[in-house]
Design an enzyme around this catalytic site. Structure first.
Site, PDB file in Angstrom:
ATOM      1  N   ASP A  90     -12.939 -16.880   8.719  1.00 18.79           N
ATOM      2  CA  ASP A  90     -11.593 -16.480   8.321  1.00 18.79           C
ATOM      3  C   ASP A  90     -10.811 -16.217   9.610  1.00 18.79           C
ATOM      4  O   ASP A  90     -10.917 -15.144  10.204  1.00 18.79           O
ATOM      5  CB  ASP A  90     -11.668 -15.231   7.433  1.00 18.79           C
ATOM      6  CG  ASP A  90     -10.288 -14.703   7.046  1.00 18.79           C
ATOM      7  OD1 ASP A  90      -9.286 -15.188   7.604  1.00 18.79           O
ATOM      8  OD2 ASP A  90     -10.231 -13.789   6.201  1.00 18.79           O
TER       9      ASP A  90
ATOM     10  N   LYS B  44      -1.316 -16.466   8.505  1.00 21.60           N
ATOM     11  CA  LYS B  44      -0.465 -15.603   9.320  1.00 21.60           C
ATOM     12  C   LYS B  44       0.422 -16.348  10.322  1.00 21.60           C
ATOM     13  O   LYS B  44       1.551 -16.666   9.989  1.00 21.60           O
ATOM     14  CB  LYS B  44      -1.316 -14.536   9.995  1.00 21.60           C
ATOM     15  CG  LYS B  44      -1.753 -13.474   8.996  1.00 21.60           C
ATOM     16  CD  LYS B  44      -2.112 -12.165   9.643  1.00 21.60           C
ATOM     17  CE  LYS B  44      -2.150 -11.039   8.635  1.00 21.60           C
ATOM     18  NZ  LYS B  44      -3.426 -10.865   7.940  1.00 21.60           N
TER      19      LYS B  44
ATOM     20  N   TYR C 186       0.823  -1.219   0.000  1.00 19.03           N
ATOM     21  CA  TYR C 186       0.000   0.000   0.000  1.00 19.03           C
ATOM     22  C   TYR C 186       0.854   1.265   0.000  1.00 19.03           C
ATOM     23  O   TYR C 186       0.624   2.180   0.788  1.00 19.03           O
ATOM     24  CB  TYR C 186      -0.934   0.019   1.216  1.00 19.03           C
ATOM     25  CG  TYR C 186      -1.950  -1.090   1.185  1.00 19.03           C
ATOM     26  CD1 TYR C 186      -3.146  -0.936   0.490  1.00 19.03           C
ATOM     27  CD2 TYR C 186      -1.708  -2.299   1.818  1.00 19.03           C
ATOM     28  CE1 TYR C 186      -4.072  -1.953   0.435  1.00 19.03           C
ATOM     29  CE2 TYR C 186      -2.630  -3.332   1.758  1.00 19.03           C
ATOM     30  CZ  TYR C 186      -3.813  -3.150   1.068  1.00 19.03           C
ATOM     31  OH  TYR C 186      -4.723  -4.167   1.015  1.00 19.03           O
TER      32      TYR C 186
ATOM     33  N   TYR D 186     -12.096  -7.669   6.680  1.00 21.82           N
ATOM     34  CA  TYR D 186     -10.936  -7.697   5.784  1.00 21.82           C
ATOM     35  C   TYR D 186     -10.598  -9.157   5.514  1.00 21.82           C
ATOM     36  O   TYR D 186     -10.421  -9.936   6.446  1.00 21.82           O
ATOM     37  CB  TYR D 186      -9.719  -6.981   6.385  1.00 21.82           C
ATOM     38  CG  TYR D 186      -8.505  -7.142   5.489  1.00 21.82           C
ATOM     39  CD1 TYR D 186      -8.312  -6.307   4.397  1.00 21.82           C
ATOM     40  CD2 TYR D 186      -7.592  -8.178   5.700  1.00 21.82           C
ATOM     41  CE1 TYR D 186      -7.235  -6.487   3.536  1.00 21.82           C
ATOM     42  CE2 TYR D 186      -6.520  -8.363   4.843  1.00 21.82           C
ATOM     43  CZ  TYR D 186      -6.346  -7.517   3.765  1.00 21.82           C
ATOM     44  OH  TYR D 186      -5.286  -7.709   2.914  1.00 21.82           O
TER      45      TYR D 186
END
Ligand SMILES: *Cc1c(COP(=O)(O)O)cnc(C)c1O
Length: 419
Positions: free
Chosen positions: A245, A274, A18, A146
């Site tokens: 998720d 992760k 980003y 997200y």
């Protein structure tokens, strides 16, 4: 190369997450890491308050994790997973099935979190096709979520802000409900509305996808565990595939090994990523129930239409297994409890809102944070942080000492003051 020339090359040629290529934000050089600390060139050792985006739960250069990678390196670094298999993948799948809620016993090994979410959504779509409901192609999801940066993941991220405005006409259209209330909020009113929305769209819905217990990169928003039961009931009532998720919440971060356990709810499909390899290598997994697997197999293609080149990479699987063995000792729970106690100090900061859940601490300010100033202030206090929007947060390694946590809290206070 000198620090200056390395950073100059980086600035001219490397994209960071980003970040603008033409006007990049300042980037720092890291030369090493150990335990809870990373070594930032020109600054020194600082406590990593972000744990490399929530993944390095046991800290850096953990002897057991280092040994797992080294040991595997001497056997087999990689081989294709099509038509071939190996012990690291089998051992990891066995551990994942044991640790995750009962019933999730079919494992797809993906190479990143976003890919595992793509696979989860594909499973839901193929399951609906396989059970004679091919017209069900949309997903229901709460706002504020997200789920990753690839296109279908983006399509279920919070629709406010850049992603959806920028990609309107490109992204598939899904159904967004209100995000669950914060801790202590009115669950009944929210649930009634969410149920009604689901009922209105049910005949087009393939699945319901949520981050259980804590919305992460969409706004660091913890919510009551009973909302997970509401999601389960809605999915059951309307025949939706319930996808949790757990890429951010999995492996102890919120206080239970998986967020799903906080409400004793088992989803039909679960994504983990992760922290799966303890922050060593990119790996994620999508687990599903036998029922979903059978539905997928009954779809027109007869197979799950996915297979990355580096699927089931043995190095990543070996270190993930070592990570799960560390978690299986249960020592993580003491770490998370201790960190939770230490993070209560954040309540002393003057802020719009302070939220602490498990080993997560969030300070919300009344303005957009100046990333450069806030980062510098935190570094000056010996802490690496990565605030976004109006949020300064920490998700530190579980091995942080009480002193580390006090340092992180002081760093957050300084960042809040400066940014
Ligand atoms: C980080 C994250 C993802 C994406 O994972 P990547 O490995 O970055 O692709 C998906 N869902 C959640 C909840 C995440 O936190």
């Amino acid at each position: 190369m000198t620090r200056e020339s390395l950073l100059a090359f980086d600035r001219d040629h490397l994209w960071h997450p980003y970040t603008s290529m033409t006007d990049p934000a300042p980037t720092r050089l890291v030369t090493g890491a150990s335990g809870s600390r990373i070594t930032v060139d020109g600054v020194g050792e600082v406590v990593d308050g972000v744990a490399s985006w929530w993944s390095a739960i046991h800290g850096y250069r953990h002897p057991a994790l280092d040994a797992a990678v080294r040991g595997q390196l001497e056997q087999l670094s990689h081989v294709m997973f099509g038509g071939l298999t190996h012990e690291p993948a089998i051992g990891l799948a066995r551990r994942l099935i044991e640790l995750t809620p009962a019933g999730l016993d079919r494992v797809f090994l993906a190479d990143s979190g976003s890919v595992s979410v793509e696979v989860a959504m594909k499973m839901a779509l193929q399951y609906q096709r396989g059970t004679g409901r091919a017209e069900r192609t949309r997903f229901l999801t709460p706002r504020g979520g997200y789920h990753g940066d690839t296109f279908h993941c983006m399509s279920v991220c919070d629709p406010e802000g850049g992603m959806h405005t920028m990609w309107s006409g490109v992204l598939p259209q899904h159904v967004f409900g209100e995000r669950p209330p914060g801790l202590g909020g009115d669950v009944d009113a929210w649930a009634a509305e969410f149920r009604a929305l689901a009922a209105r769209h049910a005949d087009r819905l393939a699945g319901l996808i949520v981050e259980p217990l804590l919305q992460n990169a969409g706004g660091m928003h913890p919510y009551p565990a009973e909302c997970l039961q509401v999601f389960r009931e809605i999915a059951d009532e309307h025949g939706l595939v319930l996808i949790f998720d757990e890429i951010a919440t999995g492996f102890g971060r919120t206080g239970t090994l998986f967020a799903a356990e906080a409400a004793n709810v088992t989803p039909d499909v679960m994504c983990v990523g992760k922290a799966l390899t303890g922050g060593y290598l990119s790996l994620a997994a999508t687990l599903c129930t036998a029922e979903i697997a059978h539905g997928v197999s009954a779809s027109d293609s007869g197979v799950l239409m996915h297979g990355p080149t580096f699927m089931g990479n043995p190095l990543a699987c070996a270190v993930a297994s070592a990570n799960l063995d560390l978690l299986a000792t249960g020592a993580w729970a003491d770490g998370v409890r201790r960190i939770n106690t230490g993070l209560q100090a954040l309540h002393q900061i003057d802020a719009v809102d302070v939220r602490v859940l498990g080993a997560v601490g969030v300070v919300q300010l009344d303005h957009e944070i100046d990333l450069v100033k806030a980062t510098e202030a935190a570094l000056a206090h010996g802490v690496w942080l990565r605030p976004f929007r109006d949020l300064i947060y920490t998700m530190p390694p579980y091995v942080c000492t009480d002193e580390d946590i006090a340092t992180i809290c002081a760093g957050i206070a300084a960042a809040a003051e400066a940014g």
